[in-house]
Design an enzyme around this catalytic site. Sequence first.
Site, PDB file in Angstrom:
ATOM      1  N   GLY A 239      74.345  28.991  36.779  1.00 57.13           N
ATOM      2  CA  GLY A 239      73.486  28.865  38.189  1.00 57.13           C
ATOM      3  C   GLY A 239      73.607  30.246  38.953  1.00 57.13           C
ATOM      4  O   GLY A 239      72.516  30.316  39.840  1.00 57.13           O
ATOM      5  N   PRO A 284      76.645  30.739  32.193  1.00 61.43           N
ATOM      6  CA  PRO A 284      75.790  31.585  32.693  1.00 61.43           C
ATOM      7  C   PRO A 284      74.433  31.891  31.744  1.00 61.43           C
ATOM      8  O   PRO A 284      74.841  31.843  30.565  1.00 61.43           O
ATOM      9  CB  PRO A 284      76.465  32.614  33.110  1.00 61.43           C
ATOM     10  CG  PRO A 284      77.543  32.920  32.106  1.00 61.43           C
ATOM     11  CD  PRO A 284      77.951  31.372  31.720  1.00 61.43           C
ATOM     12  N   GLY A 285      73.177  31.581  32.236  1.00 61.80           N
ATOM     13  CA  GLY A 285      72.218  32.219  31.540  1.00 61.80           C
ATOM     14  C   GLY A 285      71.386  33.352  32.255  1.00 61.80           C
ATOM     15  O   GLY A 285      71.697  34.467  31.833  1.00 61.80           O
ATOM     16  N   ARG A 286      71.045  33.092  33.221  1.00 64.34           N
ATOM     17  CA  ARG A 286      70.249  34.250  34.088  1.00 64.34           C
ATOM     18  C   ARG A 286      70.674  35.425  34.497  1.00 64.34           C
ATOM     19  O   ARG A 286      70.474  36.407  34.216  1.00 64.34           O
ATOM     20  CB  ARG A 286      69.473  33.559  35.076  1.00 64.34           C
ATOM     21  CG  ARG A 286      68.424  34.487  35.940  1.00 64.34           C
ATOM     22  CD  ARG A 286      68.192  33.742  37.310  1.00 64.34           C
ATOM     23  NE  ARG A 286      67.997  32.442  37.392  1.00 64.34           N
ATOM     24  CZ  ARG A 286      66.725  31.671  37.292  1.00 64.34           C
ATOM     25  NH1 ARG A 286      65.596  32.489  37.252  1.00 64.34           N
ATOM     26  NH2 ARG A 286      66.739  30.381  37.145  1.00 64.34           N
ATOM     27  N   ARG A 322      56.799  31.618  34.817  1.00 68.93           N
ATOM     28  CA  ARG A 322      57.690  31.551  36.021  1.00 68.93           C
ATOM     29  C   ARG A 322      56.829  31.611  37.344  1.00 68.93           C
ATOM     30  O   ARG A 322      56.895  30.716  38.109  1.00 68.93           O
ATOM     31  CB  ARG A 322      58.803  32.456  36.178  1.00 68.93           C
ATOM     32  CG  ARG A 322      59.824  32.542  35.016  1.00 68.93           C
ATOM     33  CD  ARG A 322      61.152  33.222  35.437  1.00 68.93           C
ATOM     34  NE  ARG A 322      61.931  32.325  36.301  1.00 68.93           N
ATOM     35  CZ  ARG A 322      62.064  32.790  37.650  1.00 68.93           C
ATOM     36  NH1 ARG A 322      61.764  33.745  38.016  1.00 68.93           N
ATOM     37  NH2 ARG A 322      62.852  31.825  38.354  1.00 68.93           N
ATOM     38  N   CYS A 352      42.603  31.000  30.577  1.00 67.13           N
ATOM     39  CA  CYS A 352      41.437  30.196  31.347  1.00 67.13           C
ATOM     40  C   CYS A 352      42.147  29.215  32.151  1.00 67.13           C
ATOM     41  O   CYS A 352      42.014  27.928  32.071  1.00 67.13           O
ATOM     42  CB  CYS A 352      40.346  29.757  30.246  1.00 67.13           C
ATOM     43  SG  CYS A 352      39.590  30.765  29.436  1.00 67.13           S
ATOM     44  N   GLU A 353      42.769  29.453  33.212  1.00 64.24           N
ATOM     45  CA  GLU A 353      43.237  28.794  34.150  1.00 64.24           C
ATOM     46  C   GLU A 353      43.512  29.293  35.545  1.00 64.24           C
ATOM     47  O   GLU A 353      43.881  30.594  35.486  1.00 64.24           O
ATOM     48  CB  GLU A 353      44.890  28.284  33.933  1.00 64.24           C
ATOM     49  CG  GLU A 353      44.963  27.628  32.650  1.00 64.24           C
ATOM     50  CD  GLU A 353      45.162  26.009  32.658  1.00 64.24           C
ATOM     51  OE1 GLU A 353      45.230  25.412  33.848  1.00 64.24           O
ATOM     52  OE2 GLU A 353      45.170  25.385  31.504  1.00 64.24           O
ATOM     53  N   TYR A 380      64.471  33.358  30.722  1.00 59.15           N
ATOM     54  CA  TYR A 380      63.284  32.329  30.883  1.00 59.15           C
ATOM     55  C   TYR A 380      61.899  33.172  30.780  1.00 59.15           C
ATOM     56  O   TYR A 380      60.893  32.543  31.566  1.00 59.15           O
ATOM     57  CB  TYR A 380      63.494  31.337  32.370  1.00 59.15           C
ATOM     58  CG  TYR A 380      64.759  30.937  32.385  1.00 59.15           C
ATOM     59  CD1 TYR A 380      65.073  30.030  31.339  1.00 59.15           C
ATOM     60  CD2 TYR A 380      65.783  31.533  33.460  1.00 59.15           C
ATOM     61  CE1 TYR A 380      66.495  29.404  31.525  1.00 59.15           C
ATOM     62  CE2 TYR A 380      66.871  30.630  33.356  1.00 59.15           C
ATOM     63  CZ  TYR A 380      67.337  29.772  32.356  1.00 59.15           C
ATOM     64  OH  TYR A 380      68.500  29.148  32.422  1.00 59.15           O
TER      65      TYR A 380
HETATM   66  N1  LLP Z   1      74.036  24.998  31.967  1.00 58.99           N
HETATM   67  C1  LLP Z   1      73.000  23.907  32.065  1.00 58.99           C
HETATM   68  C2  LLP Z   1      73.593  22.585  31.687  1.00 58.99           C
HETATM   69  C3  LLP Z   1      71.758  24.154  32.360  1.00 58.99           C
HETATM   70  O1  LLP Z   1      70.812  23.259  32.533  1.00 58.99           O
HETATM   71  C4  LLP Z   1      71.439  25.707  32.854  1.00 58.99           C
HETATM   72  C5  LLP Z   1      70.029  25.909  33.146  1.00 58.99           C
HETATM   73  C6  LLP Z   1      72.364  26.487  32.607  1.00 58.99           C
HETATM   74  C7  LLP Z   1      73.616  26.202  32.237  1.00 58.99           C
HETATM   75  C8  LLP Z   1      72.298  28.037  32.915  1.00 58.99           C
HETATM   76  O2  LLP Z   1      71.615  28.164  34.058  1.00 58.99           O
HETATM   77  P1  LLP Z   1      71.518  29.685  34.726  1.00 58.99           P
HETATM   78  O3  LLP Z   1      72.794  30.341  34.868  1.00 58.99           O
HETATM   79  O4  LLP Z   1      70.560  30.350  33.928  1.00 58.99           O
HETATM   80  O5  LLP Z   1      71.004  29.406  36.277  1.00 58.99           O
HETATM   81  N2  LLP Z   1      63.416  27.936  33.795  1.00 58.99           N
HETATM   82  C9  LLP Z   1      64.178  28.169  35.010  1.00 58.99           C
HETATM   83  C10 LLP Z   1      65.583  27.872  35.049  1.00 58.99           C
HETATM   84  C11 LLP Z   1      65.816  26.651  34.384  1.00 58.99           C
HETATM   85  C12 LLP Z   1      67.452  26.498  34.070  1.00 58.99           C
HETATM   86  C13 LLP Z   1      67.613  25.425  33.377  1.00 58.99           C
HETATM   87  N3  LLP Z   1      69.284  25.091  33.281  1.00 58.99           N
HETATM   88  C14 LLP Z   1      63.681  29.350  35.788  1.00 58.99           C
HETATM   89  O6  LLP Z   1      63.169  30.191  35.040  1.00 58.99           O
HETATM   90  O7  LLP Z   1      64.042  29.826  36.891  1.00 58.99           O
END
Ligand code: LLP
Length: 424
Positions: A239, A284-286, A322, A352-353, A380
């Site tokens: 997050g 962590p992802g983002r 996004r 086309c949107e 993402y």
């Molecule tokens: N863990 C779980 C259970 C999750 O659902 C997610 C993201 C993460 C970890 C990683 O979260 P992060 O560290 O990336 O915030 N597509 C959207 C974001 C969707 C997030 C979904 N879940 C965007 O482009 O903003």
Amino acid sequence: MSHFTYQDGVLHAERVALPDIAKAFGTPTYVYSKAQLLANFDGYAKPCAGRDALVCYAMKANSNLAILDLLAKQGAGFDIVSGGELQRVIAAGGDPGKVIFSGVGKTVAEIELALEKGILCFNVESIPELHRINEVAGRLAKRAPVSLRVNPNVDPKTHPYIATGLKASKFGVAFSDALDTYRQAAALAHLDVVGIDCHIGSQLLDDAPLLEALDKLIELIDTLAGEGIHIHHLDVGGGLGIDYGAGDGEPVPIAHYVERVFARVDAWRAEKYDGKPIKVVFEPGRSIVGNTGVLLMSVEFIKTGEEKNFCVIDAAMNDMARPALYQAWMDVKPVTPRDAGAVKYDLVGPVCESGDWLARDRDLAVEPGDLLAMMAAGAYGFTMASNYNTRGRPAEVLVDGDQVHLIRRRETADELFALETIVK
Ligand code: LLP
């Protein structure tokens, strides 16, 4: 320090000029910096060194095999949400024993695969899911390690589409139901209750809501211990946000956040458990891949309208969803800035949107043929790309110093319909 900088008036990824990449691989193309990726991962890994902690990269953010391989080599585990993602981890040489499986709708086939591969833990989101995992584990004569995703009802103050920890969310088990759900899990024959987890939302610039959620998990672990249910790992979710350049503030540096988590956990363990440690997991992802990538694109046409001017580019909502999906503000920079002639443009793609825009009301001095870079597009971006309008998805390139590696080639039209059959 960013690894995307202007050098002699040209935007570079590390030591490679972006126009060289456009020339070699065309546009639109995602360009990633290896140094940036490793630096971000280090933000988590360094404070974790010497502790029982695991960084499970949320690969939904960017699941290219080359990215997964680099992170696996740094010791990363992975947070997955599908059987396909587990297969990617394995294809990239990742360790299934460091995989946690999140998501509200795990199928029987996915659970079977995860049990066969020996994942670390299922992050369970409902009572029916507990029963399904128990049944599958029993049938395969295995034990399934489970954690409950608890919904701490903390407001992450982010976009509603990426807020997941509130009462109205489809995710997780309500805090008020958690104790009873744990009791039910502990009574199931083929489950091992090993953990607790939460994930309250994404793109959080401030870590206060994350720490508030942590406090609620800690409270629950103490209650569970009183019932004889002992939790071995505490998964704080992902997050943490990144700076998109929108002027809405800087995110907390990764390492600061991680250190604050450990400070709280250590103080609690010292007070209540004679200092006995607990394993801490991050998802962590983002924050690992977001600022690692840019989307390189070309200006096709300048279209002057009565009310608006449009800069038509060759990237579209199918390449980067996004803005269309979340009204996300993404920074767009000219690769070779011009001195004068800035005009306010909406940057729109060929799809086309009306929702096909990548940026609005941006002052840019551009001409057809110019290159633009959408910054902080590494998370993402490609993973949410589609083939809408029969558009091949962008190529992906990894830069390492002065080396350029094509890590996914552009899709061809033939490939887009190769799985289809005409009925005779
Ligand atoms: N863990 C779980 C259970 C999750 O659902 C997610 C993201 C993460 C970890 C990683 O979260 P992060 O560290 O990336 O915030 N597509 C959207 C974001 C969707 C997030 C979904 N879940 C965007 O482009 O903003």
